[in-house]
Design a protein around this motif. Structure first.
Motif, mmCIF file in Angstrom:
data_model
loop_
_atom_site.group_PDB
_atom_site.id
_atom_site.type_symbol
_atom_site.label_atom_id
_atom_site.label_comp_id
_atom_site.label_asym_id
_atom_site.label_seq_id
_atom_site.Cartn_x
_atom_site.Cartn_y
_atom_site.Cartn_z
ATOM 1 N N ALA A 446 0.842 -1.203 0.000
ATOM 2 C CA ALA A 446 0.000 0.000 0.000
ATOM 3 C C ALA A 446 0.875 1.251 0.000
ATOM 4 C CB ALA A 446 -0.933 -0.013 1.221
ATOM 5 N N ILE A 447 1.914 1.252 0.841
ATOM 6 C CA ILE A 447 2.806 2.412 0.896
ATOM 7 C C ILE A 447 3.478 2.618 -0.456
ATOM 8 C CG2 ILE A 447 4.912 3.322 1.934
ATOM 9 C CD1 ILE A 447 4.140 2.062 4.526
ATOM 10 N N ALA A 448 3.926 1.519 -1.069
ATOM 11 C CA ALA A 448 4.582 1.624 -2.370
ATOM 12 C C ALA A 448 3.634 2.248 -3.394
ATOM 13 C CB ALA A 448 5.043 0.246 -2.843
ATOM 14 N N TYR A 449 2.374 1.817 -3.356
ATOM 15 C CA TYR A 449 1.409 2.333 -4.316
ATOM 16 C C TYR A 449 1.138 3.806 -4.091
ATOM 17 C CZ TYR A 449 -2.772 2.885 -7.102
ATOM 18 O OH TYR A 449 -3.683 3.331 -8.013
ATOM 19 N N VAL A 450 0.943 4.185 -2.823
ATOM 20 C CA VAL A 450 0.631 5.584 -2.514
ATOM 21 C C VAL A 450 1.796 6.493 -2.901
ATOM 22 C CG1 VAL A 450 0.349 7.171 -0.587
ATOM 23 C CG2 VAL A 450 -1.021 5.110 -0.697
ATOM 24 N N LEU A 451 3.012 6.036 -2.619
ATOM 25 C CA LEU A 451 4.164 6.905 -2.870
ATOM 26 C C LEU A 451 4.564 6.948 -4.336
ATOM 27 C CD1 LEU A 451 6.568 6.254 0.131
ATOM 28 C CD2 LEU A 451 5.229 8.278 -0.364
ATOM 29 N N GLY A 452 4.435 5.810 -5.030
ATOM 30 C CA GLY A 452 5.030 5.782 -6.360
ATOM 31 C C GLY A 452 4.153 5.270 -7.483
ATOM 32 N N GLY A 453 2.981 4.700 -7.152
ATOM 33 C CA GLY A 453 2.157 4.188 -8.237
ATOM 34 C C GLY A 453 2.207 2.678 -8.325
ATOM 35 N N TRP A 454 1.588 2.136 -9.376
ATOM 36 C CA TRP A 454 1.455 0.681 -9.430
ATOM 37 C C TRP A 454 2.757 -0.009 -9.801
ATOM 38 C CZ3 TRP A 454 2.638 -1.810 -13.894
ATOM 39 C CH2 TRP A 454 2.610 -1.048 -15.074
ATOM 40 N N ARG A 455 3.656 0.684 -10.514
ATOM 41 C CA ARG A 455 4.898 0.015 -10.920
ATOM 42 C C ARG A 455 5.754 -0.381 -9.727
ATOM 43 N NH1 ARG A 455 5.656 1.835 -16.605
ATOM 44 N NH2 ARG A 455 4.995 3.859 -15.839
ATOM 45 N N PRO A 456 6.088 0.570 -8.844
ATOM 46 C CA PRO A 456 6.859 0.115 -7.674
ATOM 47 C C PRO A 456 6.099 -0.854 -6.795
ATOM 48 C CG PRO A 456 6.272 2.422 -7.447
ATOM 49 C CD PRO A 456 5.912 2.016 -8.833
ATOM 50 N N ALA A 457 4.766 -0.749 -6.776
ATOM 51 C CA ALA A 457 3.993 -1.700 -5.981
ATOM 52 C C ALA A 457 4.181 -3.100 -6.526
ATOM 53 C CB ALA A 457 2.516 -1.308 -5.984
ATOM 54 N N LEU A 458 4.183 -3.225 -7.844
ATOM 55 C CA LEU A 458 4.368 -4.530 -8.471
ATOM 56 C C LEU A 458 5.762 -5.077 -8.168
ATOM 57 C CD1 LEU A 458 2.995 -6.562 -10.286
ATOM 58 C CD2 LEU A 458 3.991 -5.398 -12.262
ATOM 59 N N ILE A 459 6.771 -4.199 -8.333
ATOM 60 C CA ILE A 459 8.142 -4.630 -8.056
ATOM 61 C C ILE A 459 8.283 -5.027 -6.595
ATOM 62 C CG2 ILE A 459 10.530 -3.877 -7.996
ATOM 63 C CD1 ILE A 459 9.964 -2.130 -10.376
ATOM 64 N N SER A 460 7.641 -4.258 -5.700
ATOM 65 C CA SER A 460 7.701 -4.604 -4.272
ATOM 66 C C SER A 460 7.095 -5.956 -4.021
ATOM 67 C CB SER A 460 6.970 -3.560 -3.434
ATOM 68 O OG SER A 460 7.502 -2.302 -3.652
ATOM 69 N N ALA A 461 5.980 -6.234 -4.719
ATOM 70 C CA ALA A 461 5.336 -7.532 -4.517
ATOM 71 C C ALA A 461 6.296 -8.651 -4.878
ATOM 72 C CB ALA A 461 4.061 -7.618 -5.352
ATOM 73 N N VAL A 462 6.985 -8.487 -6.002
ATOM 74 C CA VAL A 462 7.936 -9.514 -6.425
ATOM 75 C C VAL A 462 9.060 -9.654 -5.393
ATOM 76 C CG1 VAL A 462 9.659 -10.100 -8.154
ATOM 77 C CG2 VAL A 462 7.445 -9.228 -8.870
ATOM 78 N N CYS A 463 9.603 -8.516 -4.965
ATOM 79 C CA CYS A 463 10.729 -8.559 -4.019
ATOM 80 C C CYS A 463 10.314 -9.195 -2.695
ATOM 81 C CB CYS A 463 11.262 -7.153 -3.775
ATOM 82 S SG CYS A 463 12.097 -6.471 -5.200
ATOM 83 N N LEU A 464 9.126 -8.819 -2.196
ATOM 84 C CA LEU A 464 8.670 -9.412 -0.936
ATOM 85 C C LEU A 464 8.443 -10.906 -1.120
ATOM 86 C CD1 LEU A 464 6.331 -6.556 0.242
ATOM 87 C CD2 LEU A 464 8.396 -7.351 1.385
ATOM 88 N N GLY A 465 7.965 -11.280 -2.312
ATOM 89 C CA GLY A 465 7.808 -12.701 -2.582
ATOM 90 C C GLY A 465 9.137 -13.435 -2.512
#
Lengths: 666, 321
Positions: A446-465
């Motif tokens: 959620a923080i990634a999305y709010v701060l940077g949009g869906w692209r970093p949110a997607l990358i964060s999802a992969v990294c957390l995975g």
């Protein structure tokens, strides 16, 4: 340090958007507050549930399979073609080269009790080379620095470090300059190579030590290759940049005279980009030096080894003296290569050499050879131990001073450490590590999305995975906590000092040289004062990280503040605002892009330092990597920790970069 | 002016050439200090040094004898216990002079890969355990039984132990089952690493001086035990095979017969250094004497070894056969 030179600066915020920008900012702020609130509620409800703990000695299935991978490599070392001939060949070649150089310059060449060329000869050779390349002032610096290595008692380690550094730099230039040229010429090459360089620069150095040991086994070759990987990106990027910035008019003119591309490159582009390319070489040398010290962990020869030993036995005196030698070497290399680039520029402009220079070079060359001969025949000129020992007394003095400081200010240093630990570190760590993993993942996305949009949110999802997959969730959360706390403190420092420097020219002239010097120092050295004051704890890693990341962040904020149009500041002051109002309502908001960029750089520097801090009680991922060296059954876990560090770094980098880009667009 | 400058330059060229000629005349003293006889026979001898002072003592005694009496080119390499074993195959390491157990490494490198060999016991017996300072044993006599440790956990809490009691370990590369022990014996403790042997010793020393609580990992042979007689905490007694699976250990440490591991290439090379290593044998007391000289008296390891060899020439002669 090298990363800063290469990121394109975010565009300046336009003048008139202050009132408009407040709306999105307020909304972002509210959203973040809502997320934080939901997180605290979730933590309170589900504390301790599904936190994925893993005992220090325990391994997950994935980590065990990495152990099996290591065993497979070990067993196949002599039978597999690629391992034996290709990597084995590279390893043997590098080892042989470094051993030969060491026998020549720094280690006793059996049956001689001293190297082939003793300290006097090496000193003379260095002085002559420096005079030939960089002029008289640099020669004095080099002579004094080299003498200091001998006087401090670390002669062979210092020369070993120089050998490893320059071997790596040699290969960096061999690979990097042609690659930079190829990048400047071809867009296709640029698009392919840039992401690879990005990853190489984002990856904290710790993370590729263990894989390298798999391929090259411990020793000088692993050290050289690790240094090569870390130091390659600057020279490639800066060479490409330098070639691309050659004036198009000049290129047009040369082309119109009928030159081929090769001639264009050789006669115009390379000479005109020479100054920039030498800056790139300077950056590469500094990066190589800082990595070569860390390479002590893979048994690489050099000054890193006494520092690591001294840190681990809490011998602050020895750590300080060895660290001092590293700092002197860093300053010497930095100033000398800068002077070499300035001299190259001067000579290019002058178009000819100074009249008597050639004769002077020959005469001094003969003197140098005489010194080499002396050092081969007389023990006094060959054995650095016969020189007066300044290192021992200095180490003792430092140890006593440190003991006195820690005893006298025991209350203060312990108080600061405990305040930060119980007040900041433990609560945040509890929030991250004691909440269920799915809650933390949701919050971070959620923080990634709010701060940077869906692209970093997607990358964060992969990294957390990835972090979940390698099975080091708890360790990653502890490292993330230390990183966030350290970055917050760095940003506070950056704002305080950056605003001061940005507003006051005098402050800037006074502080900037200190900050520049701070960025020259290899990160390992920061562990020493931190350990001396605060003992082996997580707070120590944070303090070292603040010292390492501070200079870069402060400079970025100062530049951002200075970039705010003076007219606007004038207008605000004239309208009757107090200094504080001007700072908080005009300068800081308009420098927002610079602030976020400082946060991005700060985060990456802090992450790499916090990981290194695992050596002095920082625990978590950094410690897990180091334990992979120490205990064979933990190797797979150490390798997994390296992967987790990379994932964490990419996630934090992408979030802040996209946040910075957003700020720039507003 | 120009003639002045060229005159100066010509003069300095002359001086340079002159000094070169002069240096050619003098005799050098480096050849005189070259290695003693037997150098060809012995060649290179690489000894790994693991990070505890007892090991350093053993290694330097062997190295000193090899260098001065056998003419070997001795090189000491500071390596962690397990990393040193990798060096056997690549030729970086010839001998590990004090090995504590490591059945898993023996299986990999001796049985499977064949790059290493066991060169027999070195005469030292190793005991690892959990210890408390003497004042605690007096004040809380029942603390020496592991079953009472949980009731004392509060005494040992520190800022790094996360609310649980602290069990202080030494260098993370030391042989240790403490993480597994704490988990498998259901103890309310966290393992915290001091980072090194000197840090561990310092912690125990100040705990005894200042009468502060400390529970930690310690071992014999160690010279410090003669300075501060730490008291052992008894864990469930060792039985054969109870430490086979490192994650499931729930018993005390065995008594280790410390042995010497050599590289196969080195053993088969016929070097006189190998014969020395195979014959090397001394007691815990011998090692503690040298270790104390290095750690407490601050002597250089080479000097401490030289002194011991001088005082014990008979024993050294028995190794040299």
């Amino acid at each position: 340090m090298t990363a800063v030179a290469d990121r394109p600066p975010a565009p300046e915020a336009p003048l008139t958007t202050t009132p408009v920008a407040k709306e999105p900012v307020r909304r972002t702020g509210l959203l973040l507050a809502a997320i934080a609130g939901a997180w605290v509620v979730g933590w309170a409800l589900f504390q301790g549930v599904a936190t994925l703990p893993l005992g220090r000695a325990a391994l997950t299935g994935f980590q065990r399979s990495l152990n099996d991978l290591r065993d497979a490599f070990d067993a196949a070392r002599n039978s597999n073609f690629v391992l034996d001939v290709v990597f084995g060949g590279i390893r043997d070649g590098l080892d042989a080269f470094v051993s030969a150089a060491r026998g020549l310059l720094s280690q006793p060449a059996f049956p001689r009790p001293v190297p082939e060329i003793g300290w006097l000869g090496v000193l003379a050779i260095f002085a002559w080379l420096t005079y030939a390349l960089a002029g008289l002032r640099s020669t004095v610096l080099v002579v004094l620095s080299t003498l200091s290595f001998a006087l401090l008692g670390y002669w062979s380690d210092s020369i070993d470090l120089l050998i490893v550094t320059f071997t790596a730099v040699f290969f960096c230039l061999l690979i990097g300059i042609p690659l930079g040229i190829a990048m400047a010429r071809s867009k296709a090459v640029t698009t392919v190579v840039t992401p690879v360089l990005d990853v190489m620069q984002t990856m904290p150095s710790f993370s590729y030590l263990l894989p390298l040991v798999l391929l090259f086994s411990i020793g000088a070759s692993a050290a050289v290759v690790a240094t090569l990987i870390y130091a390659l990106p600057p020279v490639v990027r800066i060479t490409a940049h330098g070639l691309r910035s050659v004036s198009p008019a000049t290129i047009e003119a040369t082309r119109s005279m009928g030159s081929t591309r090769g001639q264009l490159l050789r006669t115009v582009q390379l000479p005109m980009a020479r100054r920039t390319i030498i800056v790139g070489i300077n950056q590469t040398i500094m990066a190589a030096l800082s990595m070569a010290t860390i390479a002590a962990l893979v048994d690489g020869p050099g000054l890193g080894q006494p520092v690591v030993e001294a840190l681990q036995s809490l011998n602050i005196g020895n750590a300080f003296v060895a660290g001092l030698a590293i700092v002197i070497m860093a300053i010497m290399l930095d100033r000398t290569t800068t002077a070499a680039s300035e001299r190259a520029e001067k000579e290019r402009r002058a178009g000819r050499e100074a009249p008597h220079r050639r004769l002077v070079l020959v005469v001094t060359g003969v003197l140098a050879l005489a010194a080499v001969y002396l050092s081969r025949t007389y023990l006094w000129a060959a054995d650095p131990e016969r020189l007066p020992d300044l290192g021992g007394p200095l180490a003792d003095a430092t140890s006593s001073a440190t003991d006195w400081i820690t005893d006298t200010f025991f209350g203060a240093t312990n108080g600061i450490r405990d305040a930060a630990t119980y007040g900041l570190l433990n609560p945040l760590q509890s929030l991250l590590a004691d909440s269920p993993w799915w809650l933390v993942v949701a919050v971070l996305l959620a923080i990634a999305y709010v701060l940077g949009g869906w692209r970093p949110a997607l990358i964060s999802a992969v990294c957390l995975g990835v972090i979940l997959g390698v099975g080091l969730w708890q360790d990653s959360m502890v490292t993330l906590t230390m990183t966030l706390v350290a970055t917050a403190l760095v940003m506070i420092l950056a704002v305080l000092f950056g605003v001061w420097m940005g507003r006051s020219r005098r402050a800037d002239t006074a502080l900037r040289p200190l900050l520049d010097a701070g960025q020259t120092i290899p990160p390992f050295v920061y562990l020493v004062p931190a350990l001396a004051l605060f003992g082996p704890t997580r707070f120590t890693a944070i303090v070292a990280a603040i010292l390492y990341a501070g200079p870069a962040a402060i400079k970025l904020v100062a530049d951002g503040i200075r970039g705010v149009s003076p007219t606007t500041v004038e207008a605000a002051t004239a309208a009757g605002s107090s200094t504080l109002q001007v700072i908080t309502k005009v300068q800081l908001p308009m420098a927002r892009a610079a602030l976020v960029l400082a946060a991005n750089q700060g985060l990456l520097y802090v992450l790499s330092m916090v990981v290194i801090g695992g050596l002095v009680g920082g625990g978590a991922l950094g410690y897990t990597v180091v334990s992979g060296f120490a205990q064979a059954q933990l190797y797979g876990k150490g390798l997994a920790a390296g992967i987790a560090i990379v994932a964490l770094g990419i996630m934090l980098d992408r979030i802040t970069q996209h946040a910075a880009a957003r700020q720039g667009r507003r | 002016m120009r003639t002045e400058k060229s005159r100066v330059l010509r003069l300095s060229a002359l001086i340079a050439a002159g000094s070169l000629v002069l240096t050619a005349c003098g005799g050098g003293d480096i050849e005189e200090t070259a290695a003693p006889e037997g150098a060809d026979e012995c060649g290179d001898f690489d000894i790994a040094i693991n990070p505890w002072v007892g090991y350093e003592a053993s290694a330097h005694v062997v190295g000193h004898v090899a260098a001065t009496q056998l003419g070997c080119n001795v090189e000491y390499k500071s390596l962690k216990e397990e990393v040193a074993w990798q060096g056997f195959g690549s030729g970086e390491v010839d001998v590990v002079i004090e090995n504590w157990g490591h059945d898993d490494l023996k299986q990999t490198y001796i049985e499977e890969q064949g790059t290493a060999q066991d060169a027999g016991p070195n005469g030292n017996m190793g005991i690892i355990g959990w210890y408390v300072p003497p004042w605690m044993a007096e004040e809380y006599p029942d603390i020496t039984d592991w079953e009472n440790l949980n009731s004392y956990a509060d005494l040992f809490v520190t800022s790094e132990s996360g609310g649980k009691g602290q069990l202080l370990d030494g260098d993370p590369s030391f042989v240790t089952n403490d993480e597994a022990l704490v988990a498998n014996l259901d103890l309310n403790y966290t393992v915290v690493y001091a980072g090194s042997e000197p840090a561990l010793i310092q912690a125990f020393r100040s705990a005894e001086e200042n009468r502060t609580p400390l529970l930690g990992y310690f071992y014999d042979p160690q010279w410090f035990l003669s300075e501060v007689p730490l008291v052992k905490v008894n864990l469930p007694p060792y039985t054969d095979g109870c430490d086979a699976d490192p994650e499931a250990v729930a018993c005390d440490y065995p008594v280790y017969t410390l042995d010497k591991i050599v590289a196969t290439d080195f053993a088969e090379s016929g070097s006189p250094a190998y014969d020395l290593v195979a014959a090397f044998n001394w007691t815990n007391e011998d090692q503690n004497v040298v270790a104390k000289m290095i750690a407490e008296d601050g002597m250089d390891a080479e000097d401490a070894a030289a002194q011991w060899v001088e005082d014990n020439q008979e024993m050294v002669d028995s190794w040299l056969g």
